[in-house]
Design a protein around this motif. Structure first.
Motif, short mmCIF file in Angstrom:
data_model
loop_
_atom_site.label_atom_id
_atom_site.label_comp_id
_atom_site.label_asym_id
_atom_site.label_seq_id
_atom_site.Cartn_x
_atom_site.Cartn_y
_atom_site.Cartn_z
N ASP A 94 26.71 18.54 147.80
CA ASP A 94 27.90 18.11 148.18
C ASP A 94 28.59 18.50 149.49
OD1 ASP A 94 28.48 16.71 145.87
OD2 ASP A 94 28.69 18.32 144.69
N LEU A 95 29.05 20.01 149.81
CA LEU A 95 29.13 20.69 150.46
C LEU A 95 29.04 20.48 151.87
CD1 LEU A 95 29.46 24.54 149.15
CD2 LEU A 95 31.25 22.68 149.90
N ALA A 96 27.41 20.17 151.80
CA ALA A 96 27.24 19.49 153.47
C ALA A 96 27.45 18.16 153.61
CB ALA A 96 25.59 19.59 153.64
N ILE A 97 27.84 17.19 152.78
CA ILE A 97 28.34 15.96 152.57
C ILE A 97 29.70 15.68 153.31
CG2 ILE A 97 29.32 14.00 151.32
CD1 ILE A 97 26.30 14.15 149.99
N LEU A 98 30.63 16.90 152.46
CA LEU A 98 31.57 16.93 153.31
C LEU A 98 31.56 17.59 154.64
CD1 LEU A 98 33.45 19.10 149.69
CD2 LEU A 98 33.87 16.46 150.69
N ILE B 41 24.25 9.77 156.86
CA ILE B 41 24.52 11.37 156.15
C ILE B 41 23.03 12.04 155.55
CG2 ILE B 41 26.10 11.90 154.18
CD1 ILE B 41 27.73 11.89 156.74
N GLY B 42 22.44 10.86 154.21
CA GLY B 42 21.44 11.57 153.56
C GLY B 42 20.29 12.01 154.70
N LYS B 43 19.63 11.75 155.66
CA LYS B 43 19.43 12.65 156.79
C LYS B 43 19.48 13.77 156.85
CE LYS B 43 17.53 8.34 159.08
NZ LYS B 43 17.32 7.79 160.48
N GLN B 44 20.46 13.88 157.22
CA GLN B 44 21.89 15.54 157.12
C GLN B 44 21.28 16.22 156.14
OE1 GLN B 44 24.97 15.41 159.91
NE2 GLN B 44 24.85 13.41 160.08
N VAL B 45 21.18 15.15 154.85
CA VAL B 45 21.17 16.56 153.62
C VAL B 45 20.31 16.43 153.13
CG1 VAL B 45 24.47 16.40 153.66
CG2 VAL B 45 22.74 14.56 152.46
N ARG C 138 31.41 9.57 143.93
CA ARG C 138 31.77 10.89 143.30
C ARG C 138 32.70 11.03 143.96
NH1 ARG C 138 30.31 15.86 142.91
NH2 ARG C 138 28.57 15.35 143.39
N LEU C 139 32.47 12.18 145.15
CA LEU C 139 33.22 13.02 145.26
C LEU C 139 34.90 11.95 145.55
CD1 LEU C 139 30.64 14.95 148.45
CD2 LEU C 139 32.49 15.87 145.82
N LYS C 140 34.44 11.19 146.50
CA LYS C 140 36.71 10.12 146.52
C LYS C 140 36.66 10.11 144.89
CE LYS C 140 35.37 7.56 150.56
NZ LYS C 140 34.25 5.33 151.10
N LYS C 141 35.94 10.02 143.97
CA LYS C 141 36.93 9.23 142.99
C LYS C 141 36.89 10.95 142.44
CE LYS C 141 34.87 7.88 138.07
NZ LYS C 141 34.48 7.87 136.98
N GLU C 142 36.28 12.01 142.01
CA GLU C 142 36.85 13.34 141.79
C GLU C 142 38.14 13.91 142.62
OE1 GLU C 142 33.11 15.48 141.93
OE2 GLU C 142 32.54 15.22 139.84
N GLY C 143 38.47 13.18 143.66
CA GLY C 143 39.72 13.40 144.78
C GLY C 143 39.53 14.86 145.52
N VAL C 144 38.55 14.98 145.27
CA VAL C 144 37.72 15.76 146.89
C VAL C 144 37.78 15.23 148.11
CG1 VAL C 144 35.59 17.36 147.78
CG2 VAL C 144 36.07 16.72 144.85
N ILE C 145 36.53 13.66 148.72
CA ILE C 145 37.58 13.59 149.53
C ILE C 145 39.05 12.47 149.45
CG2 ILE C 145 37.00 11.49 151.31
CD1 ILE C 145 33.93 12.06 150.40
#
Length: 152
Positions: free
Chosen positions: A8-12, A26-30, A43-50
């Protein structure tokens, strides 16, 4: 942190560096597939992180080179009413609650210094605003996205 793992942190971090990257990139990077990266981002958007994606615009290029930070001294304990009024002033890019002598910090961008007079008229029309102090920015040397440490 709300249950974020290293992926998650790498995606962010990847999105903060380039919010236009595709899910596959993004997938290739992580080390995930594109669809798996998409599900994580969703999921990160739904949880309000993004909170959203934004474009970093060169203000000089669009004719808004004048930048100032304005500290406001307000009376009363509740800032919400003042913030609601200040949000309506389109030249205000950011509003922060602060501690110390001043209780609100504004980031204001305009075409020129002379335009600030009209903005101050609007600011001082907000009930509870008593005083201000302004810092004018001559040049911005650096801005960066939120630093995301991959090792918790």
């Amino acid at each position: 942190m709300i249950g974020l793992d290293k992926i998650d942190l790498a995606i962010l971090r990847a999105l903060s560096e380039d919010s236009t990257a595709t899910n596959i990139e993004i997938g290739k990077q992580v080390n995930l597939s594109g669809p798996a990266a998409f599900e994580r981002i969703k999921r990160l958007k739904k949880e309000g992180v993004i909170l959203g994606t934004r474009v970093d615009i060169d203000a000089d290029a669009i004719g808004l080179p004048f930048l100032a930070f304005v500290f406001l001294k307000t009376r009363g304990s509740g800032k919400r009413k003042q913030v609601n009024s200040l949000e309506k002033i389109r030249e205000i890019e950011e509003i922060h609650s602060t501690a110390g002598q001043f209780s609100i910090l504004l980031k204001v961008r305009t075409k020129a210094a002379k335009d600030m007079e009209d903005i101050f008229e609007e600011i001082y029309s907000v009930d509870g605003v008593e005083a201000s102090e302004t810092i004018i920015v001559f040049q911005t040397f650096m801005t960066r996205p939120v630093f995301i440490e991959l090792e918790p």
